[in-house]
Design a protein around this motif. Sequence first.
Motif, short mmCIF file in Angstrom:
data_model
loop_
_atom_site.label_atom_id
_atom_site.label_comp_id
_atom_site.label_asym_id
_atom_site.label_seq_id
_atom_site.Cartn_x
_atom_site.Cartn_y
_atom_site.Cartn_z
N LYS A 57 -17.13 7.22 7.82
CA LYS A 57 -16.36 6.73 8.81
C LYS A 57 -14.79 6.70 8.52
CE LYS A 57 -15.75 3.06 12.40
NZ LYS A 57 -16.20 1.95 12.94
N LYS A 58 -13.80 7.21 9.26
CA LYS A 58 -12.42 7.54 8.68
C LYS A 58 -11.96 5.68 8.83
CE LYS A 58 -9.76 10.67 9.52
NZ LYS A 58 -9.04 11.76 10.14
N ILE A 59 -11.29 5.14 7.87
CA ILE A 59 -10.53 3.85 8.19
C ILE A 59 -9.05 4.16 7.70
CG2 ILE A 59 -12.60 2.67 7.79
CD1 ILE A 59 -11.38 1.82 4.85
N SER A 60 -8.54 3.12 8.17
CA SER A 60 -6.75 3.02 7.85
C SER A 60 -7.00 1.97 6.91
CB SER A 60 -6.06 2.82 8.84
OG SER A 60 -4.63 2.63 8.69
N LEU A 61 -6.26 1.93 5.96
CA LEU A 61 -6.20 0.90 4.49
C LEU A 61 -5.00 1.11 4.00
CD1 LEU A 61 -7.69 -0.82 2.74
CD2 LEU A 61 -8.31 0.98 1.31
N ARG A 62 -4.05 -0.08 4.26
CA ARG A 62 -2.73 -0.13 3.70
C ARG A 62 -3.09 -0.66 2.00
NH1 ARG A 62 0.94 0.72 7.38
NH2 ARG A 62 0.33 0.36 9.55
N LEU A 63 -2.30 0.05 1.14
CA LEU A 63 -2.45 -0.16 -0.14
C LEU A 63 -0.92 -0.34 -0.77
CD1 LEU A 63 -5.44 1.79 -1.47
CD2 LEU A 63 -5.36 -0.64 -0.92
N PRO A 64 -0.78 -1.26 -1.65
CA PRO A 64 0.66 -1.10 -2.24
C PRO A 64 0.72 0.23 -2.95
CG PRO A 64 -0.68 -3.27 -3.04
CD PRO A 64 -1.62 -2.33 -2.21
N GLU A 65 2.01 0.86 -2.89
CA GLU A 65 2.22 2.03 -3.52
C GLU A 65 2.03 2.14 -4.80
OE1 GLU A 65 6.19 3.77 -2.58
OE2 GLU A 65 5.96 2.99 -0.34
N LEU A 66 2.21 1.08 -5.66
CA LEU A 66 2.04 1.25 -7.22
C LEU A 66 0.32 1.27 -7.28
CD1 LEU A 66 2.93 0.93 -10.08
CD2 LEU A 66 2.65 -1.53 -9.74
N MET A 67 -0.42 0.72 -6.37
CA MET A 67 -1.90 0.71 -6.60
C MET A 67 -2.29 2.32 -6.32
SD MET A 67 -4.71 -1.17 -4.66
CE MET A 67 -4.44 -2.84 -5.31
N ILE A 68 -1.80 2.81 -5.37
CA ILE A 68 -1.89 4.37 -5.05
C ILE A 68 -1.53 5.16 -6.17
CG2 ILE A 68 -1.72 6.09 -3.62
CD1 ILE A 68 -1.11 4.00 -1.30
N GLU A 69 -0.22 5.02 -6.83
CA GLU A 69 0.14 5.75 -7.79
C GLU A 69 -0.87 5.39 -9.14
OE1 GLU A 69 2.17 8.08 -7.52
OE2 GLU A 69 2.42 7.61 -5.39
N GLU A 70 -1.16 4.21 -9.51
CA GLU A 70 -2.18 3.96 -10.48
C GLU A 70 -3.47 4.50 -10.11
OE1 GLU A 70 -0.14 -0.23 -12.13
OE2 GLU A 70 -1.88 -0.20 -10.57
N LEU A 71 -4.00 4.87 -9.00
CA LEU A 71 -5.38 5.20 -8.62
C LEU A 71 -5.15 6.80 -8.94
CD1 LEU A 71 -6.50 3.35 -5.47
CD2 LEU A 71 -7.91 3.87 -7.38
N LYS A 72 -3.87 7.23 -8.42
CA LYS A 72 -3.71 8.63 -8.56
C LYS A 72 -3.78 9.20 -10.39
CE LYS A 72 -1.60 9.92 -4.35
NZ LYS A 72 -0.37 10.52 -3.77
N LEU A 74 -5.13 7.61 -12.74
CA LEU A 74 -6.67 7.40 -13.11
C LEU A 74 -7.49 8.63 -12.61
CD1 LEU A 74 -7.42 3.71 -12.73
CD2 LEU A 74 -7.01 4.79 -15.08
N ALA A 75 -7.40 8.96 -11.43
CA ALA A 75 -7.97 10.03 -10.80
C ALA A 75 -7.83 11.39 -11.49
CB ALA A 75 -7.81 10.13 -9.35
N ASN A 76 -6.71 11.81 -11.80
CA ASN A 76 -5.96 12.61 -12.80
C ASN A 76 -6.70 13.00 -13.90
OD1 ASN A 76 -4.68 15.28 -13.16
ND2 ASN A 76 -3.02 13.89 -13.70
N LYS A 77 -7.01 11.76 -14.56
CA LYS A 77 -7.59 11.72 -15.99
C LYS A 77 -8.98 12.09 -15.65
CE LYS A 77 -4.47 8.47 -18.24
NZ LYS A 77 -4.02 9.48 -19.22
N HIS A 78 -9.80 11.47 -14.70
CA HIS A 78 -11.18 12.16 -14.30
C HIS A 78 -11.18 13.33 -13.81
CE1 HIS A 78 -12.59 8.30 -15.70
NE2 HIS A 78 -11.84 7.53 -15.21
N ASP A 79 -10.15 14.02 -13.56
CA ASP A 79 -10.16 15.27 -12.91
C ASP A 79 -10.97 15.07 -11.32
OD1 ASP A 79 -9.31 17.79 -12.56
OD2 ASP A 79 -11.11 18.68 -13.44
N ILE A 80 -10.76 14.23 -10.46
CA ILE A 80 -11.31 14.09 -9.21
C ILE A 80 -10.07 13.57 -8.42
CG2 ILE A 80 -13.72 13.59 -10.15
CD1 ILE A 80 -13.04 10.46 -9.62
N PRO A 81 -10.27 13.63 -6.89
CA PRO A 81 -9.26 13.19 -6.18
C PRO A 81 -9.32 11.70 -6.22
CG PRO A 81 -10.86 14.83 -5.01
CD PRO A 81 -11.54 14.51 -6.37
#
Length: 105
Positions: A57-72, A74-81
């Motif tokens: 199910k698609k949801i809308s979730l507001r996250l701080p920009e810094l958190m998204i950048e940190e997730l990206k 980490l995700a890049n290090k794991h080679d996943i979206p």
Amino acid sequence: MNKKERKSLLENMKKSIPKFESEDDEREFWADADSIEYIKWNKAKKTILPNLKPSTKKISLRLPELMIEELKLLANKHDIPYQSLMKIYLAERIQRELKAISSSH
């Protein structure tokens, strides 16, 4: 389903399940019918359905920009979206919380 599995399934049934004209007919039937009258659940075996995809199910979730950048990052290090990484992290945390709840009762 092979012959052996079908035979086992039929042996575990009490009443015979009717043939349905459509999925709507089947849904209507099972909405009122008690499966205990049709299946010997004490003889049922667990089945794994490896190709079954859970519905999403698609949801809308507001996250701080810094958190998204940190997730990206980490995700890049794991080679996943990064959204896949978020789902992994959420699933792990949910399981940990549920385990903690069940062990405290």
